[in-house]
Design a protein around this motif. Structure first.
Motif, PDB file in Angstrom:
ATOM      1  N   LEU A 146      54.994-108.142 -72.555  1.00 16.64           N
ATOM      2  CA  LEU A 146      53.558-108.530 -72.128  1.00 16.64           C
ATOM      3  C   LEU A 146      52.953-107.276 -71.703  1.00 16.64           C
ATOM      4  CD1 LEU A 146      54.480-111.447 -69.691  1.00 16.64           C
ATOM      5  CD2 LEU A 146      53.224-111.324 -71.787  1.00 16.64           C
ATOM      6  N   ALA A 147      53.410-105.992 -71.210  1.00 16.44           N
ATOM      7  CA  ALA A 147      52.891-104.992 -71.165  1.00 16.44           C
ATOM      8  C   ALA A 147      52.148-104.277 -72.388  1.00 16.44           C
ATOM      9  CB  ALA A 147      53.742-103.488 -70.810  1.00 16.44           C
ATOM     10  N   GLY A 148      52.605-104.804 -73.624  1.00 12.70           N
ATOM     11  CA  GLY A 148      51.958-104.279 -74.730  1.00 12.70           C
ATOM     12  C   GLY A 148      50.685-105.076 -75.002  1.00 12.70           C
ATOM     13  N   ILE A 149      50.833-106.376 -74.933  1.00 11.97           N
ATOM     14  CA  ILE A 149      49.825-107.460 -74.881  1.00 11.97           C
ATOM     15  C   ILE A 149      48.741-106.989 -73.969  1.00 11.97           C
ATOM     16  CG2 ILE A 149      49.035-109.898 -74.829  1.00 11.97           C
ATOM     17  CD1 ILE A 149      51.051-109.453 -77.246  1.00 11.97           C
ATOM     18  N   ASP A 150      49.216-106.780 -72.803  1.00  9.94           N
ATOM     19  CA  ASP A 150      48.148-106.199 -71.592  1.00  9.94           C
ATOM     20  C   ASP A 150      47.273-105.058 -72.109  1.00  9.94           C
ATOM     21  OD1 ASP A 150      46.933-106.748 -69.106  1.00  9.94           O
ATOM     22  OD2 ASP A 150      47.765-104.878 -68.640  1.00  9.94           O
ATOM     23  N   SER A 151      48.027-104.058 -72.804  1.00  7.23           N
ATOM     24  CA  SER A 151      47.311-103.138 -73.130  1.00  7.23           C
ATOM     25  C   SER A 151      46.090-103.298 -74.096  1.00  7.23           C
ATOM     26  CB  SER A 151      48.243-102.049 -73.813  1.00  7.23           C
ATOM     27  OG  SER A 151      47.659-100.920 -74.256  1.00  7.23           O
ATOM     28  N   VAL A 152      46.669-104.083 -75.223  1.00  3.89           N
ATOM     29  CA  VAL A 152      45.617-104.599 -76.163  1.00  3.89           C
ATOM     30  C   VAL A 152      44.474-105.451 -75.485  1.00  3.89           C
ATOM     31  CG1 VAL A 152      45.295-106.186 -78.031  1.00  3.89           C
ATOM     32  CG2 VAL A 152      47.167-104.699 -78.047  1.00  3.89           C
ATOM     33  N   LEU A 153      44.676-106.261 -74.454  1.00  5.19           N
ATOM     34  CA  LEU A 153      43.849-107.060 -73.658  1.00  5.19           C
ATOM     35  C   LEU A 153      42.720-106.009 -73.105  1.00  5.19           C
ATOM     36  CD1 LEU A 153      42.353-109.369 -72.232  1.00  5.19           C
ATOM     37  CD2 LEU A 153      44.238-109.126 -70.416  1.00  5.19           C
TER      38      LEU A 153
END
Length: 103
Positions: free
Chosen positions: A45-52
């Motif tokens: 989720l940290a990776g997805i949040d970075s993209v967000l």
């Protein structure tokens, strides 16, 4: 039931990828943040949040409106999201649940 620690990948996501994470990934494709071949399978989720955060920064440049995007991004947005909607409908998604909060 435990939540998974990693994302399944947009190509394997429920509702034909018409989820919050799926929308983030497609917008990242539109803005060139991620290549269109990147499904984010196995991402945390940290990776997805970075993209967000990057996607939100791009949308902010255009007032969060597709109509304010330059022509090449409008075309890319229509192509990417149009294909996703078509695929999701074939898989049974109708989108009506997204309007429930508007009632």
């Amino acid at each position: 039931m435990n939540k998974p620690n990693t994302y399944i990948g947009i190509d394997k996501d429920i509702q034909g990828g018409m989820t919050s994470i799926g929308k983030i990934i497609r917008d990242a494709w539109v803005f060139g943040i991620l290549p269109e071949t990147q499904t984010c399978e196995g991402w945390n989720l940290a990776g997805i949040d970075s993209v967000l955060q990057k996607v939100n920064a791009e949308w902010d440049k255009y007032g969060c409106l597709v109509s304010h995007l330059p022509p090449e991004l409008v075309e890319r947005h229509q192509r990417i999201h149009g294909a996703a909607i078509e695929k999701a409908r074939v898989e049974g998604w109708c989108g009506e649940h997204e309007l429930e909060d508007d009632k």
